[in-house]
Design an enzyme around this catalytic site. Structure first.
Site, PDB file in Angstrom:
ATOM      1  N   LYS A   1       0.852  -1.204   0.000  1.00 36.45           N
ATOM      2  CA  LYS A   1       0.000   0.000   0.000  1.00 36.45           C
ATOM      3  C   LYS A   1       0.879   1.242   0.000  1.00 36.45           C
ATOM      4  O   LYS A   1       0.672   2.177  -0.768  1.00 36.45           O
ATOM      5  CB  LYS A   1      -0.866   0.011   1.252  1.00 36.45           C
ATOM      6  CG  LYS A   1      -1.568   1.346   1.512  1.00 36.45           C
ATOM      7  CD  LYS A   1      -2.424   1.353   2.757  1.00 36.45           C
ATOM      8  CE  LYS A   1      -1.704   1.803   3.970  1.00 36.45           C
ATOM      9  NZ  LYS A   1      -1.499   3.259   4.092  1.00 36.45           N
TER      10      LYS A   1
ATOM     11  N   ARG B   1      -4.396  10.482   3.706  1.00 38.99           N
ATOM     12  CA  ARG B   1      -3.193  11.270   3.995  1.00 38.99           C
ATOM     13  C   ARG B   1      -2.241  11.253   2.814  1.00 38.99           C
ATOM     14  O   ARG B   1      -1.594  12.250   2.525  1.00 38.99           O
ATOM     15  CB  ARG B   1      -2.500  10.693   5.220  1.00 38.99           C
ATOM     16  CG  ARG B   1      -1.138  11.323   5.427  1.00 38.99           C
ATOM     17  CD  ARG B   1      -0.631  11.179   6.788  1.00 38.99           C
ATOM     18  NE  ARG B   1       0.667  11.807   6.878  1.00 38.99           N
ATOM     19  CZ  ARG B   1       0.869  13.065   7.252  1.00 38.99           C
ATOM     20  NH1 ARG B   1      -0.169  13.825   7.538  1.00 38.99           N
ATOM     21  NH2 ARG B   1       2.070  13.577   7.326  1.00 38.99           N
TER      22      ARG B   1
ATOM     23  N   ASP C   1      -5.614   8.230   8.615  1.00 35.32           N
ATOM     24  CA  ASP C   1      -5.787   7.681   9.966  1.00 35.32           C
ATOM     25  C   ASP C   1      -5.625   8.771  11.032  1.00 35.32           C
ATOM     26  O   ASP C   1      -4.724   9.590  10.950  1.00 35.32           O
ATOM     27  CB  ASP C   1      -4.684   6.639  10.237  1.00 35.32           C
ATOM     28  CG  ASP C   1      -5.084   5.286   9.687  1.00 35.32           C
ATOM     29  OD1 ASP C   1      -4.187   4.469   9.466  1.00 35.32           O
ATOM     30  OD2 ASP C   1      -6.291   5.080   9.468  1.00 35.32           O
TER      31      ASP C   1
ATOM     32  N   ASP D   1       4.033   0.627  11.746  1.00 32.24           N
ATOM     33  CA  ASP D   1       2.767   0.075  11.229  1.00 32.24           C
ATOM     34  C   ASP D   1       2.560  -1.369  11.647  1.00 32.24           C
ATOM     35  O   ASP D   1       1.494  -1.931  11.437  1.00 32.24           O
ATOM     36  CB  ASP D   1       2.724   0.186   9.700  1.00 32.24           C
ATOM     37  CG  ASP D   1       2.693   1.637   9.278  1.00 32.24           C
ATOM     38  OD1 ASP D   1       3.085   1.937   8.143  1.00 32.24           O
ATOM     39  OD2 ASP D   1       2.312   2.476  10.112  1.00 32.24           O
TER      40      ASP D   1
ATOM     41  N   MET E   1       6.521   7.245  17.773  1.00 32.20           N
ATOM     42  CA  MET E   1       6.182   8.053  16.597  1.00 32.20           C
ATOM     43  C   MET E   1       4.749   8.558  16.613  1.00 32.20           C
ATOM     44  O   MET E   1       4.459   9.629  16.102  1.00 32.20           O
ATOM     45  CB  MET E   1       6.438   7.228  15.323  1.00 32.20           C
ATOM     46  CG  MET E   1       7.900   6.849  15.170  1.00 32.20           C
ATOM     47  SD  MET E   1       8.153   5.774  13.763  1.00 32.20           S
ATOM     48  CE  MET E   1       8.448   6.962  12.487  1.00 32.20           C
TER      49      MET E   1
HETATM   50  C1  EPZ Z   1       4.110   7.083   6.221  1.00 30.03           C
HETATM   51  O1  EPZ Z   1       3.377   8.164   6.743  1.00 30.03           O
HETATM   52  C2  EPZ Z   1       3.120   5.939   6.044  1.00 30.03           C
HETATM   53  N1  EPZ Z   1       2.083   6.330   5.076  1.00 30.03           N
HETATM   54  C3  EPZ Z   1       2.488   5.582   7.384  1.00 30.03           C
HETATM   55  O2  EPZ Z   1       1.674   4.443   7.158  1.00 30.03           O
HETATM   56  C4  EPZ Z   1       3.588   5.193   8.365  1.00 30.03           C
HETATM   57  O3  EPZ Z   1       3.014   4.994   9.630  1.00 30.03           O
HETATM   58  C5  EPZ Z   1       4.653   6.300   8.438  1.00 30.03           C
HETATM   59  O4  EPZ Z   1       5.134   6.632   7.127  1.00 30.03           O
HETATM   60  C6  EPZ Z   1       5.845   5.885   9.286  1.00 30.03           C
HETATM   61  O5  EPZ Z   1       6.451   4.736   8.722  1.00 30.03           O
HETATM   62  C7  EPZ Z   1       2.385   6.248   3.765  1.00 30.03           C
HETATM   63  O6  EPZ Z   1       3.496   5.896   3.377  1.00 30.03           O
HETATM   64  C8  EPZ Z   1       1.280   6.610   2.815  1.00 30.03           C
HETATM   65  P1  EPZ Z   1       6.284  10.033   8.687  1.00 30.03           P
HETATM   66  P2  EPZ Z   1       4.058   9.634   6.939  1.00 30.03           P
HETATM   67  O7  EPZ Z   1       6.293  11.463   8.329  1.00 30.03           O
HETATM   68  O8  EPZ Z   1       5.034   9.905   5.855  1.00 30.03           O
HETATM   69  C9  EPZ Z   1       7.142  11.261  13.264  1.00 30.03           C
HETATM   70  C10 EPZ Z   1      -0.150   3.039   7.452  1.00 30.03           C
HETATM   71  O9  EPZ Z   1      -0.662   2.540   8.444  1.00 30.03           O
HETATM   72  N2  EPZ Z   1       8.587  11.160  12.963  1.00 30.03           N
HETATM   73  O10 EPZ Z   1       7.340   9.140   8.114  1.00 30.03           O
HETATM   74  O11 EPZ Z   1       2.954  10.577   7.170  1.00 30.03           O
HETATM   75  C11 EPZ Z   1       6.435  12.210  12.290  1.00 30.03           C
HETATM   76  O12 EPZ Z   1       6.345  13.510  12.832  1.00 30.03           O
HETATM   77  C12 EPZ Z   1       0.262   4.496   7.444  1.00 30.03           C
HETATM   78  O13 EPZ Z   1       0.140   2.417   6.396  1.00 30.03           O
HETATM   79  C13 EPZ Z   1       9.483  11.782  13.825  1.00 30.03           C
HETATM   80  O14 EPZ Z   1       9.072  12.414  14.793  1.00 30.03           O
HETATM   81  O15 EPZ Z   1       4.841   9.422   8.298  1.00 30.03           O
HETATM   82  C14 EPZ Z   1       5.060  11.604  12.139  1.00 30.03           C
HETATM   83  O16 EPZ Z   1       4.196  12.082  13.135  1.00 30.03           O
HETATM   84  C15 EPZ Z   1      -0.124   5.185   8.717  1.00 30.03           C
HETATM   85  N3  EPZ Z   1      10.809  11.690  13.560  1.00 30.03           N
HETATM   86  C16 EPZ Z   1       5.284  10.106  12.349  1.00 30.03           C
HETATM   87  O17 EPZ Z   1       6.552   9.975  13.027  1.00 30.03           O
HETATM   88  C17 EPZ Z   1      11.311  11.003  12.475  1.00 30.03           C
HETATM   89  O18 EPZ Z   1      12.549  10.958  12.272  1.00 30.03           O
HETATM   90  C18 EPZ Z   1       5.304   9.340  11.037  1.00 30.03           C
HETATM   91  O19 EPZ Z   1       6.341   9.852  10.264  1.00 30.03           O
HETATM   92  C19 EPZ Z   1      10.383  10.370  11.616  1.00 30.03           C
HETATM   93  C20 EPZ Z   1       9.027  10.458  11.879  1.00 30.03           C
END
Ligand code: EPZ
Length: 407
Positions: free
Chosen positions: A12, A81, A105, A294, A316
């Site tokens: 996905k 998202r 989500d 995840d 996270m």
């Molecule tokens: C991607 O979301 C995924 N979605 C998410 O999957 C996944 O949970 C996430 O990456 C983390 O692996 C897609 O790829 C479409 P982020 P994204 O910005 O890019 C914090 C699912 O269930 N963070 O990588 O929005 C950041 O602020 C979905 O398939 C840090 O603080 O996520 C954010 O709140 C949900 N420091 C959260 O983590 C870091 O160095 C996720 O980060 C990295 C991230």
């Protein structure tokens, strides 16, 4: 007890940026091994608003003909998202895009300023109206040195897609290295982009003038593969998973083996064989190649069936564990130390309850809990689960589960 053979779907979190990347060319892009999930439908509808012709066969999508950029349909972008991923390609291709805040989500604040900081590094200008953002680069994007404050997956993907058509060289530091970032880079390189270092935390991109069409196979979904392994193990079953990529699943397989799941791997197959001696195993999430956030929810239900006390720490997302009280009502022994940490004591017998799926991964975890609970469990809002798991009722039924989707 689950038993039999099942095919794991395409990833996905790889197919969504790859669909967005089709906006970078007006030539035909064919994506294969595409899962039949709601998020793919939502992203396809968004592409359609840009004049793309979208053709869906069993497990491939053909996209062609992106000509113009129009204001994005808010109802569509608020549904998922990953809609934020159209920012980079549209900016790179047309120099301007208007977008509402993305949906998806509700598992935490999930800021998008990481994306904007990265695009500003390429010369983009961001203006916020009351409900939209207008992102523009009148003179075109210019490559630069981008240091991402967080190794954000979609921010890395957005900046990479914006940089492939920018003038000159871009270096992304503190880039995300997830498997789906690599899959996107592979697609872009096949389209003619010049990218090096995907899969590490430093990615360099040399801008090119245009990108061509391509045929690309989406990588298998490592989260779905692990989720199905957990479902097999907690039911004491033996299941063969096809269309997987065990070689690249790294820490995921290490942790599942430490937790006592017995399995073997060969090429694109993972064979899970009973019996499983499940033992308490601590998990701390981090960006790839560390344990993926995840997988935390499915890993939680595994730990409710493991002997001993385990600590699961997901720093996270502050909303990742909000559903675990539902598992407690079923009989699980879980204490929430704080919004980011839970202690799980097992094994515990679960009994059926009426549940509501709050998000994609928690919903799938509830399905696994229901498979081992005494009695019949009802789960509402399964549309969350269908965002990321294709025909999960049919596929679990083919493994012997008593599950049916009711309207
Ligand atoms: C991607 O979301 C995924 N979605 C998410 O999957 C996944 O949970 C996430 O990456 C983390 O692996 C897609 O790829 C479409 P982020 P994204 O910005 O890019 C914090 C699912 O269930 N963070 O990588 O929005 C950041 O602020 C979905 O398939 C840090 O603080 O996520 C954010 O709140 C949900 N420091 C959260 O983590 C870091 O160095 C996720 O980060 C990295 C991230």
């Amino acid at each position: 007890m689950l038993s039999g053979e099942v095919s794991v779907g395409g990833s996905k979190n790889a197919v969504l940026p790859c669909l967005a990347a089709a906006l970078l060319t007006d030539e035909e892009v064919v994506l294969e091994n595409v899962p039949g999930i709601r998020d793919v439908e939502s992203m396809s509808e968004i592409l359609h608003t840009f004049g793309c012709a979208i053709e869906r066969t069993d497990n491939s999508v053909t996209i062609s003909g992106t000509r113009e950029v129009y204001p994005v349909d808010d109802a569509l972008t608020s549904r998922l998202r990953a809609s934020i991923l159209i920012l980079g390609p549209l900016l790179g291709r047309f120099g301007r895009v208007e977008i509402a805040h993305p949906g998806g989500d509700i598992i935490g604040k999930r800021p998008i300023d990481m994306h904007f900081d990265g695009l500003r590094g390429l010369g983009a200008h961001i203006e916020q109206t009351n409900s939209h953002y207008v992102v523009s680069a009148e003179k075109g994007l210019v490559g630069g040195e981008i240091f991402l404050e967080e190794a954000s997956v979609t921010a890395t993907e957005n900046v990479m897609m914006a940089a492939v058509l920018a003038q000159g060289k871009t270096v992304i530091r503190n880039a995300a290295s997830e498997l789906h970032v690599v899959d996107l880079a592979d697609l872009l390189i096949s389209m003619g982009a010049k990218i090096e270092g995907a899969g590490t935390n430093r990615i360099t991109i040399e801008g090119v003038s245009s990108l061509s069409g391509v045929k690309h196979r989406i990588r298998p979904d490592e989260i779905e593969a692990a989720t199905l392994m957990i479902a097999a193990a907690v039911t004491g079953g033996s299941v063969v998973l096809k269309n997987t990529d065990p070689e690249n699943m790294g820490i995921i397989l290490t942790k599942l083996r430490h937790a006592g799941i017995s399995f073997s791997t060969e090429h694109d197959r993972i064979t899970v064989t009973a019996p499983h001696e499940l033992v308490a195993t601590n998990v701390h999430t981090n960006v790839w190649p560390a344990f993926p956030t995840d997988l935390v929810s499915p890993f939680t239900i595994l730990m409710t069936q493991a002997a001993g006390m385990s600590l699961i720490h997901d720093w996270m997302y502050e909303g990742r564990f909000f559903y675990t009280d539902k598992l407690v009502t079923m009989g699980a022994n879980i204490v929430m130390a704080d919004p980011h940490r839970i202690l799980v004591y097992g094994p515990s017998k679960l009994s059926a309850k009426n549940l509501e799926s709050p998000d994609l991964r928690a919903g799938m975890t509830m399905v696994i809990a229901a498979l081992i609970a005494e009695g019949t469990t009802t789960i509402e809002h399964v549309e969350h689960i269908e965002r990321g798991y294709e025909k999960i009722d049919e596929r679990l039924r083919s493994l012997g589960a008593q599950i049916e989707r009711v309207e």
